[in-house]
Scaffold this motif. Structure first.
Motif, mmCIF file in Angstrom:
data_model
loop_
_atom_site.group_PDB
_atom_site.id
_atom_site.type_symbol
_atom_site.label_atom_id
_atom_site.label_comp_id
_atom_site.label_asym_id
_atom_site.label_seq_id
_atom_site.Cartn_x
_atom_site.Cartn_y
_atom_site.Cartn_z
ATOM 1 N N ASN A 285 0.843 -1.185 -0.091
ATOM 2 C CA ASN A 285 -0.063 -0.135 0.152
ATOM 3 C C ASN A 285 0.958 1.459 0.107
ATOM 4 O O ASN A 285 0.301 2.408 0.194
ATOM 5 C CB ASN A 285 -0.937 -0.016 1.163
ATOM 6 N N VAL A 286 2.192 1.252 -0.008
ATOM 7 C CA VAL A 286 3.169 2.453 0.134
ATOM 8 C C VAL A 286 2.434 3.388 -1.138
ATOM 9 O O VAL A 286 2.761 4.631 -0.718
ATOM 10 C CB VAL A 286 4.392 1.916 -0.094
ATOM 11 N N ASN B 18 12.866 -5.805 -0.144
ATOM 12 C CA ASN B 18 11.942 -5.600 -0.975
ATOM 13 C C ASN B 18 11.100 -4.081 -0.913
ATOM 14 O O ASN B 18 10.877 -3.813 -1.975
ATOM 15 C CB ASN B 18 10.855 -6.732 -0.776
ATOM 16 N N PHE B 19 10.848 -3.752 0.319
ATOM 17 C CA PHE B 19 10.136 -2.457 0.609
ATOM 18 C C PHE B 19 10.755 -1.503 -0.176
ATOM 19 O O PHE B 19 10.536 -0.325 -1.014
ATOM 20 C CB PHE B 19 9.784 -2.384 1.972
ATOM 21 N N MET B 20 12.214 -1.495 0.060
ATOM 22 C CA MET B 20 12.970 -0.205 -0.139
ATOM 23 C C MET B 20 13.297 -0.088 -1.708
ATOM 24 O O MET B 20 13.238 0.745 -2.264
ATOM 25 C CB MET B 20 14.546 -0.191 0.387
ATOM 26 N N ASN C 40 12.145 2.980 -3.923
ATOM 27 C CA ASN C 40 12.966 3.572 -4.579
ATOM 28 C C ASN C 40 12.590 3.643 -6.050
ATOM 29 O O ASN C 40 13.008 4.806 -6.600
ATOM 30 C CB ASN C 40 14.501 3.005 -4.378
ATOM 31 N N THR C 41 11.961 2.719 -6.596
ATOM 32 C CA THR C 41 11.244 2.701 -8.095
ATOM 33 C C THR C 41 10.143 3.722 -7.837
ATOM 34 O O THR C 41 10.134 4.639 -9.084
ATOM 35 C CB THR C 41 10.809 1.249 -8.399
ATOM 36 N N LEU C 42 9.425 3.834 -7.123
ATOM 37 C CA LEU C 42 8.090 4.742 -7.104
ATOM 38 C C LEU C 42 8.674 6.229 -7.020
ATOM 39 O O LEU C 42 8.016 7.047 -7.539
ATOM 40 C CB LEU C 42 7.315 4.387 -5.888
ATOM 41 N N VAL C 43 9.899 6.684 -6.331
ATOM 42 C CA VAL C 43 10.163 8.007 -6.197
ATOM 43 C C VAL C 43 11.315 8.230 -6.661
ATOM 44 O O VAL C 43 11.709 9.386 -6.886
ATOM 45 C CB VAL C 43 10.325 8.339 -4.587
ATOM 46 N N GLY C 44 11.968 7.287 -7.415
ATOM 47 C CA GLY C 44 13.153 7.610 -8.432
ATOM 48 C C GLY C 44 14.365 7.517 -7.648
ATOM 49 O O GLY C 44 15.305 8.455 -7.876
#
Length: 305
Positions: free
Chosen positions: A255-256, A288-290, A294-298
């Motif tokens: 849900n992040v 996995n979370f990071m 990281n992908t979502l915020v670049g």
């Protein structure tokens, strides 16, 4: 603070949607579940902080979560001393990321022990929220960057009992000890509490009151540890205040994306085995979370894990 609003926060956390990982310190001396020598408690807390740093989190928050059941008011000297030792050691172990402190009130208040007439512990304010003054003192002593404070504005009923607001006393204490550099991030309408006494107040009104009373950032949570916060409420609150908004519970890899509008997110339960706060950290859950955020915020991941 020297800077105002979100500008001050980004001087500490330079990235968008900063990830603050929880170090849940094992039960400390004098609390019902205490069983480990202090040296082992310190080693375990430092190992957790180092693991988080290796996985690329943006900050850590150290908390005595295992000191159940919590009580109202000040904590015993051994809790403050133990947290100072733990946090000082963590600060040396992970020097490159911001560290925060929250001391939950695991102490005694005005209790006189049978057959021990000289042993008496009294709080100046038996209805103060959490152990915010003690958190601030430990943070200042060990060089931490922020504290998480309960009950900053408006009274409420917690599982420990009635809690009064503490903004005036807490900010005056920060000034008195010269701890102006320590951010005070404040829960509003926090988890594990009943807010019926202020049911006529919208969360935005509470947020504006916290800002008016000089909070350095607002923390929004779900109903309990691990429960998701209301993403719509977060957006509403962010639209009416200029200070940072932090999600304080329930963020997961799944849900992040709902919480990317927040300035930061505090994550504990999701990083633990089976998603339970009291279990050990599971490295794969953190990595996995990071990778996901990281992908979502670049953001670039750490070069060494």
């Amino acid at each position: 603070m020297a800077l105002a609003g979100r500008a001050a926060f980004t001087s500490l956390f330079s990235c968008r949607s900063a990830v603050i990982a929880m170090v849940h310190v094992q039960a400390l001396p004098g609390t019902p579940q205490h069983c480990l020598p202090l040296e082992r408690i310190v080693e375990r807390a430092c190992a957790e902080a180092e693991l988080y740093q290796q996985c690329g989190v943006d900050g850590i928050l150290v908390e005595n979560m295992h000191d159940l059941p919590y009580m109202r008011g000040k904590v015993e000297p051994e809790i403050v001393a133990s947290m100072t030792r733990v946090c000082s050691e963590i600060k040396q172990a992970v020097k490159d990321i911001p560290m925060g402190i929250q001391i939950l009130a695991g102490g005694l208040i005005g209790v006189q022990y049978p057959n021990h007439s000289s042993l008496y512990v009294c709080s100046e304010d038996p209805f103060c929220a959490g152990a915010n003054v003690e958190s601030l003192a430990v943070a200042h002593a060990c060089g931490a960057h922020f504290v998480r404070a309960e009950g900053f504005v408006f009274s409420h009923v917690a599982d420990e009992g009635w809690m009064d607001s503490c903004a005036g006393e807490l900010l005056r204490y920060r000034k008195a000890i010269g701890a102006d550099a320590v951010f005070i991030l404040t829960d509003i309408q926090k988890k594990h509490c009943s807010h019926a006494v202020t049911a006529d107040l919208d969360v935005c009104e509470v947020a504006k009151a916290a800002q008016f009373f000089l909070s350095d950032g607002i923390i929004l949570t779900g109903q309990a540890t691990g429960s998701p916060a209301n993403a719509l409420e977060i957006a509403k609150v962010k639209s009416v205040v200029t200070i940072p908004i932090i999600v304080g519970s329930g963020v997961t890899e799944q849900n992040v994306e709902d919480y990317l509008g927040a300035d930061a997110m505090i994550i504990g339960s999701h990083f633990k085995a089976q998603g339970a706060w009291y279990n050990s950290i599971e490295r794969s859950r953190v990595t996995n979370f990071m990778q996901r955020i990281n992908t979502l915020v670049g953001k670039q991941p750490p070069s060494v894990v």
